[in-house]
Design an enzyme around this catalytic site. Structure first.
Site, PDB file in Angstrom:
ATOM      1  N   GLU A   1       0.810  -1.213   0.000  1.00  0.00           N
ATOM      2  CA  GLU A   1       0.000   0.000   0.000  1.00  0.00           C
ATOM      3  C   GLU A   1       0.849   1.272   0.000  1.00  0.00           C
ATOM      4  O   GLU A   1       0.769   2.110   0.901  1.00  0.00           O
ATOM      5  CB  GLU A   1      -0.951  -0.002   1.206  1.00  0.00           C
ATOM      6  CG  GLU A   1      -1.961  -1.131   1.170  1.00  0.00           C
ATOM      7  CD  GLU A   1      -2.934  -1.115   2.347  1.00  0.00           C
ATOM      8  OE1 GLU A   1      -4.009  -1.689   2.217  1.00  0.00           O
ATOM      9  OE2 GLU A   1      -2.597  -0.514   3.398  1.00  0.00           O
TER      10      GLU A   1
ATOM     11  N   GLU B   1      -6.301  -7.866  -0.665  1.00  0.00           N
ATOM     12  CA  GLU B   1      -6.767  -7.854   0.721  1.00  0.00           C
ATOM     13  C   GLU B   1      -8.266  -7.600   0.751  1.00  0.00           C
ATOM     14  O   GLU B   1      -8.781  -6.762   0.004  1.00  0.00           O
ATOM     15  CB  GLU B   1      -6.076  -6.760   1.541  1.00  0.00           C
ATOM     16  CG  GLU B   1      -4.608  -6.978   1.815  1.00  0.00           C
ATOM     17  CD  GLU B   1      -4.034  -5.876   2.715  1.00  0.00           C
ATOM     18  OE1 GLU B   1      -4.834  -5.208   3.415  1.00  0.00           O
ATOM     19  OE2 GLU B   1      -2.821  -5.688   2.713  1.00  0.00           O
TER      20      GLU B   1
END
Length: 680
Positions: free
Chosen positions: A153, A316
């Site tokens: 991320e 995710e």
């Protein structure tokens, strides 16, 4: 073709953090048993494991990771191996404080959190390169390895002197001279012309924030700098493991479900082999229906799929709840299978979770996971995960299949940045992404596949391109729109389009001539409403509410389809169509509610014959999405409501979920999913 591409297998699993459990060998052993039971076939390892891999500078411990990877492979599983750069060990921050970020208030950060590191720091780059190379050399040929997960991320920016120097270098490469930079940034405004490169600093709360060209270029630089760091991370990985695909997980705003704003993913996507993203919607919230939220998820799925025009990955998600929403409500029974299958329906080839096992301590100890603190396989969440594992096995033939959309909605990160920074409108009603989602709504409600594309995309494959609120539009984009319509395409534009160029400078002489030619109109001015202000547009015998924005148009060659009802521009054009070359360009001058868009796109899709011929009678709460195989089509029929719904379809087939024939009348329980395969 690499192993990931060869396998007819949807990836099911997610982030596994055995480094947190090295003192609990019995738990690590049980994990393997539970993974088999839950139909887990893929785990992501090493995301935040740097301190376990290199507890002291130059002291590496890979033995524990060796065993885990061997054990995963022995049980028939795959490994996605991450580089650990997203969170550094404390020794690195202590010995080399330059690796820590400087924030927008010019404060040097202390060690803590994650993504608190400077992408420009030579030391940080050196240390990351060392451990990444060691990972590639040690595990690059391991048969379990199917993919590299680079960092985690990426996001944020740093304002240290290293980054300031790199920003100035970036600007020199772009503008070549201060004269050109001052012209692009409109330097004379507030005496902001620069006479030395050293005078330029990043936008900061304690410094400059009013130069919009500077703000926009800083965001572009941050994207390029992040990509440069990513390319540095994968340099040795590419050389040592050229056949292993590489990804990094993209994000979206969790609560609003809009694209992540810190980075331009349309640029970043060019540097990854597979686009992956992390999705955490607030299911069962109290401000929107389940179907409305699902529509927003579908929009982001379609955007990230369209970045490379091939299947993406969900890297995710959560099988239950998260730990950072204002209210962390867990998924209700049935929602996990439904929400997971929605991603597959929109083009994902995986459903992966954060996380496999709940942490025992720290900030994510109550974040959802497959295995809870009770260590049980009998609780509802574990059984939900097992169920989706079984479903993914039943539909595995669909893996790798494509979506074939004839309609595109155009989203532009740079336009989003520039419009958000603009002044002179209404701060609360700009709603750029939300407006795109409102146009997207019609097609989602009517089960019509859509690509969400960016300005770099090829327009020629589409019949209809919808480009609302292109506040910032470049000459290149206008040329592509012109060529698209001239060749027979249909284009829809709206209010607040064509105001500034790529430097956030207004177009001199009014609306750009190329847009006037395409749409057959000129925009005169835009009325900006207070919340209580309302108007209407009249189309044939119907009236539709106008709110927020109303652009006053001067017709040149276009036809008027609707007029304003009141105010000083009563009876003037509000919606137009223009024949241009072999195609047509429509302009919607005002923001309306759903009823007008429903009517407008209903007529347009009928004219273009882009309706879903599989659905005879649908329902807005039931989404039908398709993926195309070589000799068949798989239709995902998904009930995003808390009530039983019925739709009618034109063909019968086989429901791959239940492995049984279907009828033309489909009854769906709340949150139920069917995947119907129709042979061609």
């Amino acid at each position: 073709m690499n192993r990931y591409e060869k396998e007819k297998l949807f990836l099911h699993g997610g982030d596994y953090n055995p480094d947190q459990w090295l003192d609990y060998p019995e738990i690590l052993a049980k994990d393997l048993v539970l993974m088999k039971e839950a139909k887990i076939n893929t785990v992501t390892l090493g995301v935040f494991a740097w301190s376990a891999l290199e507890p002291h500078e130059g002291e590496f411990h890979f033995e524990w990771l060796d065993k885990i990877i061997d054990d995963i492979y022995a049980m028939g599983g795959n490994v996605i191996l991450s580089t650990p750069s997203a969170a550094r060990p404390a020794w690195l921050s202590e010995k080399y404080p330059e690796v820590l970020r400087t924030n927008a208030s010019n404060q040097k950060m202390r060690h803590g959190g994650r993504h608190n590191h400077c992408f420009s720091s030579p030391v940080y780059r050196e240390k990351v390169a060392i451990i990444n190379k060691k990972l590639a050399e040690r595990y690059g040929k391991h048969p379990a390895l199917i993919m590299w997960h680079i960092s985690n991320e990426y996001g944020g920016d740093c304002h240290c002197e290293y980054c300031q120097a790199n920003f100035r270098k970036w600007l020199k490469n772009k503008y070549h001279s201060l004269e050109e930079l001052n012209r692009a940034w409109w330097g004379p405004f507030w005496s902001h012309s620069f006479t030395e490169w050293s005078q330029i600093e990043s936008p900061m709360a304690i410094g400059e924030t009013a130069v919009h060209g500077l703000n926009l270029d800083w965001k572009r630089f941050v994207t390029d700098q992040t990509i440069d760091f990513y390319e540095h991370e994968i340099k040795d990985i590419r050389q040592i493991t050229p056949n292993i695909p590489v990804t990094t997980n993209f994000m979206a705003d969790t609560m609003d479900l809009i694209p992540f704003q810190s980075l331009n993913y349309s640029e970043f996507a060019k540097h990854v082999d597979i686009v992956s993203w992390d999705c955490y919607p607030a299911w069962h919230n109290d401000w929107e229906s389940t179907a409305d939220l699902a529509r927003k998820v579908g929009f982001i799925d379609d955007l990230y799929r369209s970045l490379k025009q091939k299947p993406f990955l969900i890297m995710e998600s959560t099988p239950s709840g998260v730990n950072w929403h204002p209210v962390n409500k867990t998924k209700r029974p049935g929602m996990h299978v439904l929400s997971s299958m929605q991603h597959i329906a929109h083009g994902s080839d995986s459903n992966l979770y954060f996380q496999w096992r709940k942490s025992r301590g720290s900030s994510e100890k109550f974040h959802g996971a497959v295995v809870d603190h009770d260590d049980s396989d009998e609780n509802r969440v574990f059984q939900d995960v097992k169920k989706i594992g079984e479903v993914l096995e039943n539909i595995k033939e669909i893996k790798g299949s494509s979506k074939k959309a004839k309609i595109a909605v155009l989203y532009d990160w740079e336009n989003d940045w520039a419009f958000a920074d603009s002044q002179g409108f209404s701060a609360k009603t700009k709603r750029y992404v939300q407006t795109l989602q409102e146009h997207y709504r019609y097609f989602w409600n009517h089960d019509i596949d859509v690509d969400v594309i960016t300005p770099e995309s090829d327009l020629t494959k589409y019949k209809l391109v919808i480009a609302p609120m292109m506040y910032l539009i470049t000459d290149t984009t206008m040329n592509k729109m012109r060529d698209f319509v001239q060749a027979g395409g249909v284009l829809v534009g709206t209010y607040i389009t064509g105001l500034v160029n790529e430097n956030d400078l207004t177009y001199l002489g009014g609306w750009p001539q190329k847009l006037q030619d395409i749409f057959g109109i000129n925009t005169i001015e835009t009325d900006i409403f207070y919340p209580a202000d309302k108007n209407k547009l009249v189309a044939d015998s119907s009236e539709y509410l106008v709110k927020d924005y109303a652009t006053i148009l001067k017709v040149q060659s276009a036809k008027t389809l609707a007029k304003y009802k009141s105010d000083f521009y009563a009876d003037q054009p509000a919606v137009t169509s223009n024949s241009f070359g072999q195609g047509t360009a429509y302009f919607i001058g005002a923001r309306t509610e759903e009823d007008f868009l429903e009517s407008f796109y209903g007529e347009l899709t009928q004219q273009l014959d882009v309706t879903n011929h599989f659905v005879a009678k649908g329902h807005p709460d039931v989404s039908v999405q398709s993926r195309s195989l070589e000799n068949s089509t798989a239709y995902f029929v998904m009930n995003f409501s808390e009530e039983e719904k019925m739709i009618t379809v034109t063909e019968t087939g086989i429901d791959l979920v239940e492995q049984k024939p279907t009828t033309k009348e489909l009854h769906l329980k709340p949150y139920e999913v069917k995947v119907i395969k129709i042979n061609q």
